[in-house]
Scaffold this motif. Structure first.
Motif, PDB file in Angstrom:
ATOM      1  N   ASN A 128      12.589 -11.039  -0.821  1.00  0.00           N
ATOM      2  CA  ASN A 128      13.973 -11.034  -1.246  1.00  0.00           C
ATOM      3  C   ASN A 128      14.058 -10.633  -2.723  1.00  0.00           C
ATOM      4  O   ASN A 128      13.268 -11.071  -3.553  1.00  0.00           O
ATOM      5  CB  ASN A 128      14.554 -12.441  -1.031  1.00  0.00           C
ATOM      6  N   ARG A 129      15.015  -9.781  -3.039  1.00  0.00           N
ATOM      7  CA  ARG A 129      15.149  -9.278  -4.413  1.00  0.00           C
ATOM      8  C   ARG A 129      15.480 -10.404  -5.392  1.00  0.00           C
ATOM      9  O   ARG A 129      14.976 -10.429  -6.509  1.00  0.00           O
ATOM     10  CB  ARG A 129      16.234  -8.209  -4.443  1.00  0.00           C
ATOM     11  N   GLN A 130      16.305 -11.350  -4.990  1.00  0.00           N
ATOM     12  CA  GLN A 130      16.659 -12.470  -5.864  1.00  0.00           C
ATOM     13  C   GLN A 130      15.448 -13.371  -6.099  1.00  0.00           C
ATOM     14  O   GLN A 130      15.249 -13.881  -7.200  1.00  0.00           O
ATOM     15  CB  GLN A 130      17.800 -13.281  -5.264  1.00  0.00           C
ATOM     16  N   ALA A 137      12.313 -12.376  -6.087  1.00  0.00           N
ATOM     17  CA  ALA A 137      11.414 -11.651  -6.982  1.00  0.00           C
ATOM     18  C   ALA A 137      11.898 -11.756  -8.427  1.00  0.00           C
ATOM     19  O   ALA A 137      11.091 -11.927  -9.349  1.00  0.00           O
ATOM     20  CB  ALA A 137      11.307 -10.193  -6.564  1.00  0.00           C
ATOM     21  N   LEU A 138      13.199 -11.677  -8.650  1.00  0.00           N
ATOM     22  CA  LEU A 138      13.750 -11.820  -9.992  1.00  0.00           C
ATOM     23  C   LEU A 138      13.518 -13.231 -10.517  1.00  0.00           C
ATOM     24  O   LEU A 138      13.146 -13.423 -11.674  1.00  0.00           O
ATOM     25  CB  LEU A 138      15.245 -11.490  -9.989  1.00  0.00           C
TER      26      LEU A 138
END
Length: 73
Positions: free
Chosen positions: A2-4, A6-7
């Motif tokens: 998930n991109r969130q 990873a951030l």
């Protein structure tokens, strides 16, 4: 991934990448059992005694006492 997530993981590692911030300690504070505290001043100059160079930190090795690798093979 998930991109969130990873951030979030990258932001969580940011303090580890930056390291501790520099702070100058002027005294150590030791809490007492009765609720008070004792302040112990820290000398900014370092330990007493003569200044020693970096030669005391290295090991003493002579060329004849160390084992040599056999690189003829």
């Amino acid at each position: 991934m998930n991109r969130q997530l990873a951030l979030f993981a990258a932001l969580a590692l940011l303090p580890a990448m930056l390291g501790p911030l520099e702070a100058e300690a002027r005294a150590l504070v030791a809490p007492l059992c009765g609720g008070g505290a004792v302040s112990i001043p820290v000398a900014p100059d370092g330990p007493p005694g003569p200044v020693q160079g970096p030669c005391c930190a290295k090991g003493c090795h002579t060329g004849s006492s160390r084992k040599r690798l056999d690189r003829t093979q």
